[in-house]
Design an enzyme around this catalytic site. Structure first.
Site, PDB file in Angstrom:
ATOM      1  N   HIS A  13       0.869  -1.198   0.000  1.00 51.67           N
ATOM      2  CA  HIS A  13       0.000   0.000   0.000  1.00 51.67           C
ATOM      3  C   HIS A  13       0.896   1.236   0.000  1.00 51.67           C
ATOM      4  O   HIS A  13       1.468   1.598   1.022  1.00 51.67           O
ATOM      5  CB  HIS A  13      -0.874  -0.016   1.268  1.00 51.67           C
ATOM      6  CG  HIS A  13      -1.852   1.108   1.368  1.00 51.67           C
ATOM      7  ND1 HIS A  13      -3.158   0.916   1.756  1.00 51.67           N
ATOM      8  CD2 HIS A  13      -1.727   2.452   1.163  1.00 51.67           C
ATOM      9  CE1 HIS A  13      -3.788   2.083   1.782  1.00 51.67           C
ATOM     10  NE2 HIS A  13      -2.941   3.031   1.428  1.00 51.67           N
ATOM     11  N   HIS A  15       1.382   5.384  -1.777  1.00 55.26           N
ATOM     12  CA  HIS A  15       0.927   6.486  -2.630  1.00 55.26           C
ATOM     13  C   HIS A  15       2.148   7.059  -3.332  1.00 55.26           C
ATOM     14  O   HIS A  15       2.973   7.719  -2.699  1.00 55.26           O
ATOM     15  CB  HIS A  15       0.247   7.571  -1.789  1.00 55.26           C
ATOM     16  CG  HIS A  15      -0.971   7.069  -1.077  1.00 55.26           C
ATOM     17  ND1 HIS A  15      -2.234   7.200  -1.593  1.00 55.26           N
ATOM     18  CD2 HIS A  15      -1.110   6.379   0.084  1.00 55.26           C
ATOM     19  CE1 HIS A  15      -3.112   6.633  -0.773  1.00 55.26           C
ATOM     20  NE2 HIS A  15      -2.453   6.118   0.251  1.00 55.26           N
ATOM     21  N   LEU A  16       2.250   6.809  -4.629  1.00 58.03           N
ATOM     22  CA  LEU A  16       3.390   7.353  -5.382  1.00 58.03           C
ATOM     23  C   LEU A  16       3.053   8.680  -6.051  1.00 58.03           C
ATOM     24  O   LEU A  16       3.938   9.339  -6.583  1.00 58.03           O
ATOM     25  CB  LEU A  16       3.876   6.350  -6.440  1.00 58.03           C
ATOM     26  CG  LEU A  16       4.534   5.065  -5.936  1.00 58.03           C
ATOM     27  CD1 LEU A  16       5.078   4.256  -7.104  1.00 58.03           C
ATOM     28  CD2 LEU A  16       5.639   5.350  -4.928  1.00 58.03           C
ATOM     29  N   ARG A  17       1.727   9.047  -6.027  1.00 55.85           N
ATOM     30  CA  ARG A  17       1.305  10.318  -6.650  1.00 55.85           C
ATOM     31  C   ARG A  17       1.639  10.334  -8.140  1.00 55.85           C
ATOM     32  O   ARG A  17       1.941   9.317  -8.733  1.00 55.85           O
ATOM     33  CB  ARG A  17       1.938  11.537  -5.955  1.00 55.85           C
ATOM     34  CG  ARG A  17       1.887  11.525  -4.435  1.00 55.85           C
ATOM     35  CD  ARG A  17       0.467  11.515  -3.900  1.00 55.85           C
ATOM     36  NE  ARG A  17       0.469  11.796  -2.467  1.00 55.85           N
ATOM     37  CZ  ARG A  17      -0.519  11.434  -1.655  1.00 55.85           C
ATOM     38  NH1 ARG A  17      -1.578  10.782  -2.107  1.00 55.85           N
ATOM     39  NH2 ARG A  17      -0.468  11.741  -0.377  1.00 55.85           N
ATOM     40  N   ASN A  41      -5.573   7.184  -5.640  1.00 56.74           N
ATOM     41  CA  ASN A  41      -6.234   8.457  -5.330  1.00 56.74           C
ATOM     42  C   ASN A  41      -5.402   9.656  -5.787  1.00 56.74           C
ATOM     43  O   ASN A  41      -5.219  10.618  -5.045  1.00 56.74           O
ATOM     44  CB  ASN A  41      -6.576   8.561  -3.842  1.00 56.74           C
ATOM     45  CG  ASN A  41      -5.345   8.586  -2.944  1.00 56.74           C
ATOM     46  OD1 ASN A  41      -4.287   8.100  -3.329  1.00 56.74           O
ATOM     47  ND2 ASN A  41      -5.471   9.152  -1.769  1.00 56.74           N
ATOM     48  N   LYS A  97      -9.702  -0.191  -5.194  1.00 59.92           N
ATOM     49  CA  LYS A  97      -9.664   0.420  -3.862  1.00 59.92           C
ATOM     50  C   LYS A  97     -10.949   1.173  -3.621  1.00 59.92           C
ATOM     51  O   LYS A  97     -11.334   2.043  -4.416  1.00 59.92           O
ATOM     52  CB  LYS A  97      -8.467   1.377  -3.774  1.00 59.92           C
ATOM     53  CG  LYS A  97      -8.371   2.174  -2.479  1.00 59.92           C
ATOM     54  CD  LYS A  97      -7.809   1.354  -1.328  1.00 59.92           C
ATOM     55  CE  LYS A  97      -7.830   2.121  -0.016  1.00 59.92           C
ATOM     56  NZ  LYS A  97      -6.729   3.072   0.112  1.00 59.92           N
ATOM     57  N   HIS A 144     -10.489   1.185   2.348  1.00 56.71           N
ATOM     58  CA  HIS A 144     -10.217   2.186   3.378  1.00 56.71           C
ATOM     59  C   HIS A 144     -11.385   2.037   4.351  1.00 56.71           C
ATOM     60  O   HIS A 144     -12.496   2.495   4.074  1.00 56.71           O
ATOM     61  CB  HIS A 144     -10.147   3.601   2.799  1.00 56.71           C
ATOM     62  CG  HIS A 144      -9.793   4.605   3.851  1.00 56.71           C
ATOM     63  ND1 HIS A 144      -8.593   5.245   3.908  1.00 56.71           N
ATOM     64  CD2 HIS A 144     -10.493   5.028   4.941  1.00 56.71           C
ATOM     65  CE1 HIS A 144      -8.552   6.034   4.968  1.00 56.71           C
ATOM     66  NE2 HIS A 144      -9.699   5.927   5.618  1.00 56.71           N
ATOM     67  N   HIS A 179      -4.483  -0.619   6.451  1.00 56.64           N
ATOM     68  CA  HIS A 179      -3.979   0.224   7.554  1.00 56.64           C
ATOM     69  C   HIS A 179      -4.878   0.236   8.788  1.00 56.64           C
ATOM     70  O   HIS A 179      -5.388   1.284   9.185  1.00 56.64           O
ATOM     71  CB  HIS A 179      -3.700   1.662   7.086  1.00 56.64           C
ATOM     72  CG  HIS A 179      -4.751   2.295   6.204  1.00 56.64           C
ATOM     73  ND1 HIS A 179      -6.080   2.341   6.537  1.00 56.64           N
ATOM     74  CD2 HIS A 179      -4.644   2.900   4.996  1.00 56.64           C
ATOM     75  CE1 HIS A 179      -6.736   2.959   5.566  1.00 56.64           C
ATOM     76  NE2 HIS A 179      -5.890   3.306   4.622  1.00 56.64           N
ATOM     77  N   ASP A 255       1.524   2.665   3.475  1.00 56.94           N
ATOM     78  CA  ASP A 255       0.691   3.862   3.327  1.00 56.94           C
ATOM     79  C   ASP A 255       1.557   5.119   3.291  1.00 56.94           C
ATOM     80  O   ASP A 255       1.116   6.193   3.712  1.00 56.94           O
ATOM     81  CB  ASP A 255      -0.378   3.961   4.420  1.00 56.94           C
ATOM     82  CG  ASP A 255      -1.529   4.867   4.008  1.00 56.94           C
ATOM     83  OD1 ASP A 255      -1.656   5.172   2.812  1.00 56.94           O
ATOM     84  OD2 ASP A 255      -2.303   5.276   4.899  1.00 56.94           O
ATOM     85  N   HIS A 259       2.991  14.606   1.168  1.00 53.61           N
ATOM     86  CA  HIS A 259       2.378  15.908   0.862  1.00 53.61           C
ATOM     87  C   HIS A 259       3.468  16.949   1.063  1.00 53.61           C
ATOM     88  O   HIS A 259       4.341  16.765   1.925  1.00 53.61           O
ATOM     89  CB  HIS A 259       1.243  16.229   1.841  1.00 53.61           C
ATOM     90  CG  HIS A 259       0.048  15.348   1.720  1.00 53.61           C
ATOM     91  ND1 HIS A 259      -0.969  15.600   0.828  1.00 53.61           N
ATOM     92  CD2 HIS A 259      -0.293  14.212   2.369  1.00 53.61           C
ATOM     93  CE1 HIS A 259      -1.903  14.655   0.952  1.00 53.61           C
ATOM     94  NE2 HIS A 259      -1.518  13.799   1.874  1.00 53.61           N
ATOM     95  N   ALA A 270      -3.864  14.886   5.333  1.00 53.55           N
ATOM     96  CA  ALA A 270      -3.527  13.645   6.047  1.00 53.55           C
ATOM     97  C   ALA A 270      -2.535  12.841   5.236  1.00 53.55           C
ATOM     98  O   ALA A 270      -2.711  12.663   4.028  1.00 53.55           O
ATOM     99  CB  ALA A 270      -4.804  12.832   6.263  1.00 53.55           C
TER     100      ALA A 270
HETATM  101  O1  DOR Z   1      -3.169   9.552   5.696  1.00 57.57           O
HETATM  102  C1  DOR Z   1      -3.575   9.191   4.612  1.00 57.57           C
HETATM  103  N1  DOR Z   1      -3.101   9.750   3.480  1.00 57.57           N
HETATM  104  N2  DOR Z   1      -4.518   8.265   4.547  1.00 57.57           N
HETATM  105  C2  DOR Z   1      -5.111   7.945   3.395  1.00 57.57           C
HETATM  106  O2  DOR Z   1      -5.992   7.134   3.419  1.00 57.57           O
HETATM  107  C3  DOR Z   1      -4.744   8.644   2.137  1.00 57.57           C
HETATM  108  C4  DOR Z   1      -3.405   9.186   2.204  1.00 57.57           C
HETATM  109  C5  DOR Z   1      -3.101  10.204   1.106  1.00 57.57           C
HETATM  110  O3  DOR Z   1      -3.411   9.921  -0.057  1.00 57.57           O
HETATM  111  O4  DOR Z   1      -2.521  11.230   1.415  1.00 57.57           O
HETATM  112 ZN    ZN Z   2      -3.347   4.996   1.706  1.00 58.02          ZN
END
Ligand code: DOR
Ligand code: ZN
Length: 349
Positions: A13, A15-17, A41, A97, A144, A179, A255, A259, A270
């Site tokens: 899991h 997030h590579l953006r 996402n 997802k 999620h 998570h 996870d 950011h 988050a």
């Molecule tokens: O903290 C988080 N950040 N939880 C998530 O479910 C998404 C993730 C994000 O994409 O920043």
């Molecule tokens: Zn996530």
């Protein structure tokens, strides 16, 4: 011991953006993972085959060693295009997802509301044809697991009734509860997964280390804020026991969710960017519990098994006992543990 060798990780899991952020963060996953499951996402989200096609190209440029495993973001629109699901699969997606509306980053306006989630038993529920098609194709459902409309600390526990319904309605659908953060979820997964190998869960590094006190116990710390938010000490302790247990349906999903500092500090986004310390901090954690022998199962083998992928015969990671100073920022992004000195360093060629 002053040296640890470890198979490259399976991060189930991450997030590579996309865009510039992808270029910055992907090397941190690439340096230590054999495979990673990439979350959908992005903005715009990976919710049509066309978007997945172009995203794959971007990722292919950024990962050199890690094998990317894709996911698509479940949307109600897909109910009108069930043929997309096999297209996602042909493009390398292994899972869909599901983001309940509004519970985390980029999950607004999914239409997957509390009402939709609580009415799965009705024939007319819009998610049912989609989930049935995923089940038929052997696509995994990643959740999620937070129920919108509940008090934030209760959302995960309240979501467990949705998991129950999903397991009952779709008898061969495989599900990952992502998570998890609570005693309730640990109990749920251990009691259900023992009888039902379709259910697994992931644990993050940061939820093994943080409680709500890190977020709001003293001055508000936006860099410790993620969803689901870290909970009470007894919740964290249950997660630690689960990570150290010999339980085949529990595996690593970092996870890691970068950011920019400015977004975290001004908009309160988050997400915790753990990829730059993931392997070093996991080795430290498992060593502290005298459990290094369990780490390959937790961080590699069980996810391979659940996702039905063969083990890869890759050169091991080598970590040496040498101080590793975690940078304060990486191109405007603050990594987990910024400024700390960790005992293990990843030896890189
Ligand atoms: O903290 C988080 N950040 N939880 C998530 O479910 C998404 C993730 C994000 O994409 O920043
Ligand atoms: Zn996530």
């Amino acid at each position: 011991v002053d040296e640890v060798t470890l198979p490259p990780l399976f991060d189930a899991h991450v997030h590579l953006r996309d865009g510039r952020m992808l270029e910055i963060v992907a090397p941190y996953t690439d340096r230590c993972c054999s495979r990673c499951v990439i979350m959908p996402n992005t903005q715009p989200p990976l919710d049509t085959p066309l978007r997945l096609v172009s995203y794959r190209q971007a990722v292919a440029h950024s990962l050199t060693r890690t094998q990317p495993l894709y996911t698509f973001k479940i949307s109600l629109e897909q109910t009108q295009h069930l043929n997309w699901l096999s297209q996602f699969q042909s493009l390398g997606a292994i899972a869909g997802k599901l983001y309940p509306e509004g519970v985390t980053t980029n999950s607004a306006h999914t239409g997957i509301s509390r009402d939709v989630l609580l009415s799965l038993d009705r024939q007319t529920n819009p998610l049912r044809p989609l989930l049935a098609e995923m089940e038929r194709l052997g696509l995994v459902l990643c959740l999620h697991g937070e129920l919108p409309g509940e008090f934030c600390l209760d959302r995960e526990s309240a979501f467990l009734e949705v998991v129950d319904e999903l397991l009952a309605l779709f008898p061969s659908l495989r599900i990952v509860l992502e998570h998890i953060t609570t005693v309730d979820a640990v109990r749920y997964v251990t009691s259900h997964a023992a009888k039902d190998d379709r259910l697994a869960c992931t644990l993050t590094l940061h939820h093994l280390l943080l409680t709500l006190d890190h977020v709001v116990g003293d001055a508000l710390d936006p860099h410790s804020f993620c969803k689901p938010v870290a909970k009470a000490p007894e919740d964290r302790e249950a997660l630690v026991r689960l990570a150290l247990a010999d339980f085949s349906q529990v595996f690593l999903g970092s996870d890691s969710a970068p950011h920019l500092c400015s977004s975290k500090e001004h908009q309160g986004c988050a997400g915790i960017f753990s990829a730059p310390v993931l392997v070093e901090r996991l080795v430290q954690f498992f060593e502290e519990y005298d459990a290094l022998a369990l780490l390959p199962d937790f961080a590699v083998r069980r996810a391979e098994h659940f996702y039905r992928l063969p083990s890869l015969d890759l050169p091991p990671l080598v970590l040496v006992r040498r101080p590793f100073l975690v940078p304060e920022t990486i191109q405007g992004i603050r990594p987990f543990g910024a400024g700390e000195t960790l005992p293990w360093t990843l030896h890189q060629e």
